[in-house]
Design a protein around this motif. Structure first.
Motif, short mmCIF file in Angstrom:
data_model
loop_
_atom_site.label_atom_id
_atom_site.label_comp_id
_atom_site.label_asym_id
_atom_site.label_seq_id
_atom_site.Cartn_x
_atom_site.Cartn_y
_atom_site.Cartn_z
N ILE A 145 -34.66 7.07 1.88
CA ILE A 145 -34.86 6.72 3.30
C ILE A 145 -35.77 7.78 3.89
O ILE A 145 -35.44 8.97 3.89
N GLN A 146 -36.92 7.34 4.38
CA GLN A 146 -37.90 8.31 4.88
C GLN A 146 -37.42 8.95 6.17
O GLN A 146 -37.04 8.24 7.11
N PRO A 147 -37.45 10.29 6.25
CA PRO A 147 -37.18 10.96 7.54
C PRO A 147 -38.41 10.85 8.44
O PRO A 147 -39.49 10.49 7.96
N GLN A 162 -25.26 10.47 14.49
CA GLN A 162 -25.12 9.04 14.23
C GLN A 162 -26.46 8.33 14.26
O GLN A 162 -26.59 7.23 13.74
N VAL A 178 -25.27 -5.49 1.72
CA VAL A 178 -25.98 -4.21 1.68
C VAL A 178 -25.10 -3.08 2.22
O VAL A 178 -25.23 -1.92 1.81
N GLU A 231 -28.19 9.33 -0.20
CA GLU A 231 -29.66 9.24 -0.18
C GLU A 231 -30.15 10.37 -1.06
O GLU A 231 -29.58 11.47 -1.03
N ASN A 266 -32.76 10.18 15.50
CA ASN A 266 -33.89 9.41 16.03
C ASN A 266 -33.32 8.21 16.78
O ASN A 266 -32.20 7.79 16.51
N GLY A 300 -29.38 8.20 12.76
CA GLY A 300 -30.34 8.35 11.69
C GLY A 300 -30.55 9.77 11.21
O GLY A 300 -31.42 10.02 10.37
N ARG A 316 -7.63 0.42 4.68
CA ARG A 316 -8.63 0.69 5.71
C ARG A 316 -9.43 -0.54 6.15
O ARG A 316 -9.92 -0.57 7.26
N MET A 337 -32.78 12.47 -1.36
CA MET A 337 -33.24 13.77 -0.87
C MET A 337 -32.11 14.56 -0.22
O MET A 337 -32.13 15.80 -0.22
N GLU A 338 -31.13 13.84 0.33
CA GLU A 338 -30.00 14.55 0.96
C GLU A 338 -29.19 15.32 -0.09
O GLU A 338 -28.53 16.31 0.24
N VAL A 387 0.86 -1.18 0.00
CA VAL A 387 0.00 0.00 0.00
C VAL A 387 0.90 1.23 0.00
O VAL A 387 1.79 1.34 0.84
N GLY A 434 -37.16 17.86 7.10
CA GLY A 434 -36.01 17.78 7.99
C GLY A 434 -35.65 16.33 8.30
O GLY A 434 -36.47 15.43 8.12
N ARG A 435 -34.42 16.14 8.74
CA ARG A 435 -34.01 14.77 9.11
C ARG A 435 -33.29 14.83 10.45
O ARG A 435 -32.06 14.75 10.52
N LEU A 460 -26.62 -4.94 -3.25
CA LEU A 460 -27.46 -6.13 -3.01
C LEU A 460 -27.06 -7.26 -3.96
O LEU A 460 -27.11 -8.43 -3.59
N VAL A 492 -27.25 9.64 5.42
CA VAL A 492 -28.08 9.45 6.60
C VAL A 492 -27.27 8.60 7.57
O VAL A 492 -26.57 7.67 7.14
N ALA A 501 -29.23 13.53 9.46
CA ALA A 501 -28.45 13.88 8.28
C ALA A 501 -26.97 13.97 8.68
O ALA A 501 -26.62 14.54 9.70
N GLU A 545 -13.44 8.66 4.54
CA GLU A 545 -12.09 8.22 4.92
C GLU A 545 -11.35 7.69 3.69
O GLU A 545 -10.18 8.01 3.47
N ARG A 561 -7.62 -1.22 0.67
CA ARG A 561 -6.71 -2.22 1.27
C ARG A 561 -6.15 -1.71 2.59
O ARG A 561 -5.93 -2.47 3.54
#
Lengths: 602, 198
Positions: free
Chosen positions: B100-102, B44, B142, B76, A343, B46, B171, B78-79, A3, A339-340, B137, B11, B48, B21, B169
């Motif tokens: 992904i639905q908010p 973290q 996933v 995503e 959650n 869920g 990471r 919408m983001e 690497v 908005g997001r 997939l 998301v 944005a 990274e 390689r």
């Protein structure tokens, strides 16, 4: 496989760089309580060979551990977020007087913009108030270099050092050149010197004089050492800055003269005066409070600062440029989209508890942790939240203030780690002072909000060793709570029954919700039994949506869709469970009167 | 391209941070100065998540100014729209078609916007919508969505494919390296079907 790597040049976050700097400086003992944005310093430091690193129950204990290590002649590190400095303030103000043997560095990580905090305090005030010098790096490379330097200076000037970081230093990554570890000059071992270490008033009076002399010596260092540096440029504009604000200044005004302060306290008066005399216009650019600006103005110099640069929130090059030039740049307006907000995770055990509390219409005195997210809709589950450990004392206060009116309504919620951090003293207060609040300990067996750290109730140390696991039931009994009941929060009916009884009880009681955090590796590895919605049975009543689970999605209908699906034309949609998201917690099936939510056949 | 700004939007839980990274490592080891900045903590869960990456001969600010990003990578759909104002004139959008639905959409309070693609095309000249979820997939992994997106985005950046593969390689643990290398290569094919060129 080879690497490519540029020699010793790696990409490190500020936190990783502080950890590396401490390792290179020969630190042997480190103690902290996790808190964003400081957490990764100890997580990274713990992985180095031959070091001891631990999670303490709170920041005060963490600093006390570091003081002991320093007295024993080894270099010691304690790290915390800004609000943690408040908890640790008591030992911090006195270790300023004792000084050190082995170098002692306290990292205070501030969070301008409050990405993950309850206030936006500026830790530089602590340096002034506690008379402790403070270094402030402006990127990852300096985070490593300044950490090493802070340990050397700590021993040279017989003082603990602060290292101040902010979110954009702690979590931003930049190129860093790694160095070699050094062997510190201090020899480990006990050297008895009560006049230095025992802060009886007679000793402390003598030490205070030394502290003032030390500050004078540090000013001399700040004037001459090069940690504060002038980058000459145009005479028209001179900017005094430090920390990450320096980077924004360099982008926004590449031509300006800059005085970059690597030391946030004490400040170099002569250097500032000399710099001011070389420029026509003097501006101070700093995040949060006008700490440098006030000092510059106290020298009698004419300067601008917070009249141009905001006092609230983070800076960026645009804010700095527009503030100083007064010219706004026209930009495309942001698009409007739903908005997001963050959650609770799918399958989170806290969701079940808050759903029940909502149903009971309890007044909830909350605390700091993932469960604070239950304050958001649809759970709307929190009425008060101040700081780590405050939920229990505050619930007791509400109850004492309102007497009978509050009885049977108020509960305190607090996580396992937060309870051990500073909640337990509140519970002792309730027992001692004849309160009858109900305290709910949300035991998910991890410190989750900061990214899953071990704590005294999890049975494992930071460095992965097995250890004693606190038994909350026995602990609560031992401090005098007679009524202690563990429940499974995923079983909402059983949880509701226990809570109804305990909230009504005229005695202190503790309910412990026991279910693992869904982010724990053991939980993630297990075979999931996910749920699905049978489309024929769903009437679109949205009863399950009230959980606010990210796996429960809404599919809106047009009247044509409804007809096609064989539904009443008035049905506006139906629910669907995202199989990639569902954690199989079983909270939602009992909410569906139509029995439309069932275990999925695999 | 001797310097540039890459803005990543996703998301929480999608692997946005690992993707950033990989990109940053690839630039560092190719001789650039690099800074990247993201925010942990609340985001973290869920929420944005955004990451700023800047590369060049010497980088100062770790933050990208609105209106100056050369490349917007959205995990995503919408983001992409939420952060399209960060794009510089002439900048490129690479957006995952995954939705992904908010919370407000999950509960049926407001709809997921139906016109995301049209609004993106109106706001930015060059828009590539790619189905990285299907690519992942197809590999039965996933979680490799993020690396497939890096592959798709790599078309619009000045480094050779080997630079990203070396970063992978560097990471990733051996156990998941092969599937991610495959995801990167599959992702790299995605924009071509939409006429994308480096």
């Amino acid at each position: 496989m080879s690497v490519p790597s540029r020699e010793n040049l790696v990409l490190l976050s500020g936190n990783e760089a502080v950890a590396r700097g401490a390792f290179e400086a020969g630190v042997k003992v480190a103690s902290a309580y996790p808190g964003t944005p400081s957490t990764e310093i100890l997580e990274n430091f713990a992985n180095y060979e031959g070091v001891y690193a631990e999670w303490a129950p709170n920041e005060k204990v963490a600093v006390e551990v570091a003081i002991g290590a320093s007295m024993a002649g080894v270099r010691a590190l304690s790290t915390m977020k800004h609000v943690g400095v408040n908890v640790a303030a008591d030992p911090i103000f006195t270790v300023s007087y004792t000084g050190v043997r082995g170098g002692l560095v306290i990292v205070a990580a501030d969070d301008p913009e409050m990405h993950s905090s309850q206030n936006e305090q500026d830790s530089r005030h602590y340096a002034v108030a506690a008379k402790i010098p403070m270094l402030e790096p402006s990127d990852s490379a300096e985070a490593l270099a300044f950490t090493r330097l802070a340990f050397e200076l700590s021993e040279r000037f017989d003082t603990p050092f602060f290292l101040r970081s902010t979110t954009r230093i702690a979590h931003a990554k930049g190129a860093v050149k790694l160095g070699l570890p050094v062997v510190p000059p201090v020899v480990p071992g006990i050297v008895r010197d009560p006049a230095k270490w025992v802060m009886l008033p007679m000793n402390a009076k003598r030490r205070h004089v030394l502290v003032e002399e030390r500050t004078q010596a540090l000013v001399e260092y700040a004037e001459t050492s090069g940690i504060n540096r002038v980058e000459p440029g145009s005479r028209e504009l001179g900017i005094v800055t430090g920390g990450v604000a320096y980077q924004y200044v360099k982008d926004a005004f590449p031509e300006a003269s800059v005085l970059k302060l690597g030391m946030a306290w004490p400040l170099p008066e002569k250097l500032i005066r000399d710099f001011a005399s070389t420029v026509d216009r003097l501006v101070v650019v700093e995040e949060l409070d006008p700490h440098i600006e006030q000092h510059v103005k106290a020298l009698g110099l004419e300067a601008q600062g917070k009249d141009l640069i905001p006092i609230c929130g983070e800076l960026d090059p645009k804010i700095v440029r527009e503030g100083i030039t007064g010219v706004k740049t026209a930009l495309r307006a942001p698009e409007t989209v739903p908005g997001r907000p963050p959650n609770l995770c799918p399958g989170c055990p806290h969701r079940g508890l808050f759903f029940v509390l909502n149903k009971l219409k309890a007044v909830v005195s909350g605390d700091i942790g993932c469960y604070t997210l239950a304050a958001l809709p649809p759970l709307n589950g929190m009425d008060l939240c101040v700081c780590m450990g405050a939920s229990i004392g505050a619930a007791h206060g509400i109850e004492k203030a309102l007497g009978k009116e509050a009885h049977g309504k108020v509960v305190a919620v607090i996580g396992d780690s937060t309870f051990l951090h500073s909640g337990i003293t509140g519970l002792i207060d309730i027992v001692y002072n004849r309160g009858n609040s109900t305290v709910i300990i949300l035991d998910n067996h991890i410190t989750a909000m900061t990214g899953a750290q071990e704590n005294p109730s999890t049975g494992k140390t930071l460095q992965g060793e097995k250890t004693h696991e606190i038994d909350f039931v026995a602990l609560c009994r031992a401090i005098g709570v007679e009524h202690v009941y563990p429940v499974n929060p995923h079983d909402m009916a059983a949880t509701e029954e226990v809570l109804r009884r305990e909230i009504a009880r005229e005695a202190p009681s503790v309910v412990i919700t026991q279910a693992p955090c869904v982010l724990l590796p053991d939980h993630r590895r297990r075979v999931k039994h996910v749920y699905e919605v049978l489309p024929d049975l769903c009437v679109g009543c949205k009863a399950c949506s009230k959980l606010g689970c990210p796996a429960i999605e809404w599919v809106p209908f047009t009247p044509e869709d409804a007809a096609l699906a064989g539904k009443k034309p008035t049905q506006q949609g139906m629910t669907r469970i995202n199989p990639l998201m569902c954690d199989g917690c079983n909270q939602c099936p009992p909410l569906c009167k139509f029995k439309a939510i069932v275990g999925k056949k695999s | 391209m001797t310097s540039g700004n890459i803005f990543l939007a996703g998301v929480g839980g999608q692997g946005t941070l690992l993707a950033s990274e990989l990109l940053s490592e690839a630039f560092l080891h190719s001789g650039y100065d690099v800074k990247k900045s993201d925010v942990h903590g609340m985001a973290q869960r869920g929420g944005a998540v955004t990451t700023h990456i800047r590369f060049g001969a010497r980088v100062y600010s770790p933050l990208i100014e609105a209106g100056t990003a050369d490349l917007l990578i959205a995990f995503e759909k919408m983001e992409a729209l939420r952060f399209v104002h960060f794009l510089a004139p002439g900048g490129v959008v690479v957006a995952n078609t995954q939705e992904i639905q908010p919370p407000s959409v999950l509960r049926g309070i407001e709809p997921y916007p139906a016109d995301v693609e049209a609004r993106l095309r109106a706001a930015a000249g060059r828009v590539y919508l790619v189905d990285a979820l299907s690519a992942a997939l197809a590999l039965k992994e996933v979680r490799a969505v993020n690396v497939a997106l890096v592959g798709a985005a790599s078309h619009f950046l000045p480094l050779p494919a080997e630079a990203y593969e070396d970063a992978l390689r560097l990471r990733l643990p051996p156990k998941i390296l092969d599937v991610n290398l495959a995801a990167f290569r599959a992702g790299r094919e995605l924009p071509a079907s939409q006429g994308g060129t480096a």
